[in-house]
Design a protein around this motif. Structure first.
Motif, short mmCIF file in Angstrom:
data_model
loop_
_atom_site.label_atom_id
_atom_site.label_comp_id
_atom_site.label_asym_id
_atom_site.label_seq_id
_atom_site.Cartn_x
_atom_site.Cartn_y
_atom_site.Cartn_z
N UNK A 96 32.34 47.63 29.13
CA UNK A 96 32.47 47.78 30.58
C UNK A 96 33.33 46.65 31.16
N UNK A 97 34.27 47.01 32.01
CA UNK A 97 35.07 46.02 32.71
C UNK A 97 34.25 45.42 33.85
N UNK A 98 34.59 44.20 34.23
CA UNK A 98 33.91 43.53 35.34
C UNK A 98 34.79 43.62 36.58
N UNK A 99 34.24 44.17 37.64
CA UNK A 99 34.94 44.29 38.91
C UNK A 99 34.24 43.45 39.96
N UNK A 100 34.99 42.60 40.64
CA UNK A 100 34.42 41.78 41.71
C UNK A 100 34.77 42.42 43.05
N UNK A 101 33.76 42.78 43.81
CA UNK A 101 33.95 43.30 45.17
C UNK A 101 33.79 42.11 46.11
N UNK A 102 34.88 41.66 46.70
CA UNK A 102 34.89 40.43 47.49
C UNK A 102 35.04 40.73 48.97
N UNK A 103 34.26 40.01 49.77
CA UNK A 103 34.32 40.16 51.22
C UNK A 103 34.53 38.80 51.86
N UNK A 104 35.26 38.78 52.95
CA UNK A 104 35.53 37.55 53.68
C UNK A 104 34.46 37.34 54.75
N UNK A 105 33.83 36.16 54.76
CA UNK A 105 32.88 35.84 55.82
C UNK A 105 33.38 34.73 56.74
N UNK A 106 34.60 34.22 56.47
CA UNK A 106 35.22 33.20 57.31
C UNK A 106 34.36 31.95 57.42
N UNK A 107 33.48 31.73 56.45
CA UNK A 107 32.60 30.56 56.44
C UNK A 107 31.69 30.56 57.67
N UNK A 108 31.23 31.76 58.06
CA UNK A 108 30.34 31.91 59.20
C UNK A 108 29.10 32.69 58.78
N UNK A 109 27.92 32.32 59.28
CA UNK A 109 26.67 32.92 58.82
C UNK A 109 26.53 34.42 59.05
N UNK A 110 26.78 34.90 60.26
CA UNK A 110 26.52 36.31 60.55
C UNK A 110 27.36 37.27 59.70
N UNK A 111 28.67 37.02 59.53
CA UNK A 111 29.43 37.89 58.63
C UNK A 111 28.89 37.87 57.20
N UNK A 112 28.39 36.71 56.75
CA UNK A 112 27.84 36.63 55.39
C UNK A 112 26.60 37.52 55.26
N UNK A 113 25.76 37.53 56.28
CA UNK A 113 24.58 38.39 56.26
C UNK A 113 25.00 39.85 56.17
N UNK A 114 25.95 40.25 57.02
CA UNK A 114 26.41 41.64 57.02
C UNK A 114 27.07 42.00 55.69
N UNK A 115 27.84 41.08 55.14
CA UNK A 115 28.48 41.33 53.85
C UNK A 115 27.45 41.57 52.76
#
Length: 449
Positions: free
Chosen positions: A104-123
């Motif tokens: 199996x290949x490894x796929x990284x699904x990456x999201x930007x949170x801009x170093x801010x808490x709320x986007x990280x929670x949503x991500x």
């Protein structure tokens, strides 16, 4: 954010979780806060693909394992997420070219949170509910991760874990969250207490701190206070700056407060632009006390800013600058893991997906951050191997906890266990020489202007 607002936010995330669980799978979208477009990995050759592979857990198919990552890819902290991603991806790319892990290949699904808490929670919710990733890995930052921890805790019954993160803060090392987080690096407490000990041995008695005014900054400052307490001393003076500060910001007020207090040394807890701005302002003001930073700062990005600015106005801003690290120098090719890192970074030269790329940030060819990301990826891959051809989240966790004296090739073996979710404890010290970070061999010379 106060406790009432925080609890209110978590209540809102509960509704978001319920909605996400009820929603049908949707196609990936681009943009900040949304998953990056990732082409399905090519299936490995039939000769290397085990027979009978199937989906054994969320995020696992016959051809891939998906890993979720939330980090800062844009803005003033873009270098942190970018380099962390690149280091890990160099190792994953190599594994994938060799047929993946159990086919199996490894796929990284990456999201930007801009170093801010709320986007990280949503991500985090998006990664687990809509992307159905197998595991989380390589989150970046204390203010972001500490707010995502309660959300991750909600998935304990699904055996969701986070492996490796670019923060040395305490919350993920203590109850109730330590059970679901596998920290690979040493903590900020360990880094700061080690720095205090070194400077104390050199004769420093008046310690000042400069920190990002959030959970990250407070975590590093707590380490300074604990280190000084062992000598019956306290922090002499404090100065702060807001998250998101830029290198061009004037930090003279912070410099003046610490200079007037007569501190012998300043220990910083922040990111490369805010801390670089402090170093620049301090030296311009004639404040010549040694200045140190912990590993999260982004040593190479900060050094690039200081060197560039120094060449513009004919001043050396790198003297008496000491940074602690949690991985060895990336120039030490006598260490097989470091030599491997350098080869694979050159071979694959990973790029952040276009949707997440910050055009203002110039990538570092090699860096402490990308080496740390590389090390984390090696741990993930080894655990996937040990989890077997039909991995589940539970077997992956068991595989992680089976890693004892695991040789990463960096001169320090990693050990996890049911009661130990921090793999490494080493702290290294570096200074600038010839516009490069080098290990400190002579501390007296390292702190001289």
């Amino acid at each position: 954010m106060n406790r009432r607002r925080f609890l209110g936010f978590l209540a809102g995330t509960s509704a978001a979780l319920a909605t996400a669980r009820a929603a049908s799978a949707q196609s990936r979208q681009t943009g900040r806060g949304n998953p990056i477009p990732v082409d399905p990995p090519a299936a490995p050759p039939a000769a290397t693909r085990p027979v009978g592979l199937s989906a054994s857990a969320p995020g696992v198919t016959a051809t891939e394992v998906r890993i979720g990552m939330s980090a800062a890819f844009r803005g003033t902290a873009a270098g942190l997420g970018t380099e962390f991603y690149r280091g890990a991806q160099a190792y994953y790319d190599e594994i994938n070219t060799r047929g993946g892990v159990h086919g199996r290949a490894i796929t990284v699904v990456s999201l930007d949170d801009n170093y801010e808490p709320n986007p990280c929670i949503k991500n985090t919710i998006h990664l687990l509910e809509k992307e159905s990733v197998f595991t989380l890995s390589n989150y970046v930052g204390t203010p972001t991760l500490t707010r995502a921890l309660p959300v991750i805790k909600r998935y304990a019954d699904q055996s969701v874990v986070l492996v490796g993160n670019f923060t040395g803060a305490q919350p993920q090392r203590e109850a109730p969250y330590a059970d679901q987080v596998f920290n690979i690096r040493a903590s900020y407490r360990q880094e700061m207490m080690a720095l205090v000990e070194r400077f104390w041995s050199l004769g420093a008695r008046s310690f000042g701190v400069y920190y990002q005014i959030d959970a990250y900054g407070r975590s590093g400052t707590d380490g300074v206070a604990r280190g000084l307490a062992q000598h019956g001393a306290r922090i002499t003076a404090e100065a702060t700056y807001p998250r998101g500060a830029q290198f061009t910001d004037d930090m003279t007020p912070a410099v003046s407060a610490l200079q007037k207090a007569g501190v012998d040394v300043v220990l910083c807890t922040g990111a490369y632009q805010g801390c670089g701005a402090f170093v620049r302002s301090a030296r311009d003001a004639g404040f010549l006390a040694p200045i140190s930073n912990v590993s999260f700062v982004g040593s190479d990005a900060m050094l690039a800013l200081l060197v560039k600015h120094g060449k513009t106005n004919g001043r050396d801003y790198t003297r008496a600058l000491v940074n602690s690290q949690v991985v060895p120098t990336y120039d030490d090719t006598t260490l097989p893991g470091v030599a491997e890192y350098r080869v694979l970074m050159e071979r694959h030269n990973p790029a952040v997906p276009e949707a997440l790329r910050d055009p203002k940030y110039a990538v570092q060819r090699m860096s402490f951050i990308s080496l740390e990301g590389f090390v984390n990826a090696k741990v993930v891959v080894e655990a996937l191997r040990r989890a077997g051809p039909q991995p589940t989240r539970a077997s992956f966790r068991q595989a992680l906890e089976s890693l004892r004296n695991f040789d990463l090739g960096i001169g320090a073996a990693l050990t996890f266990g049911p009661e130990r979710h921090q793999g490494l404890d080493s702290v290294y010290f570096t200074r600038v020489e010839g516009d490069r970070w080098v290990p400190i061999a002579d501390w007296a010379a390292a702190v001289q202007i």
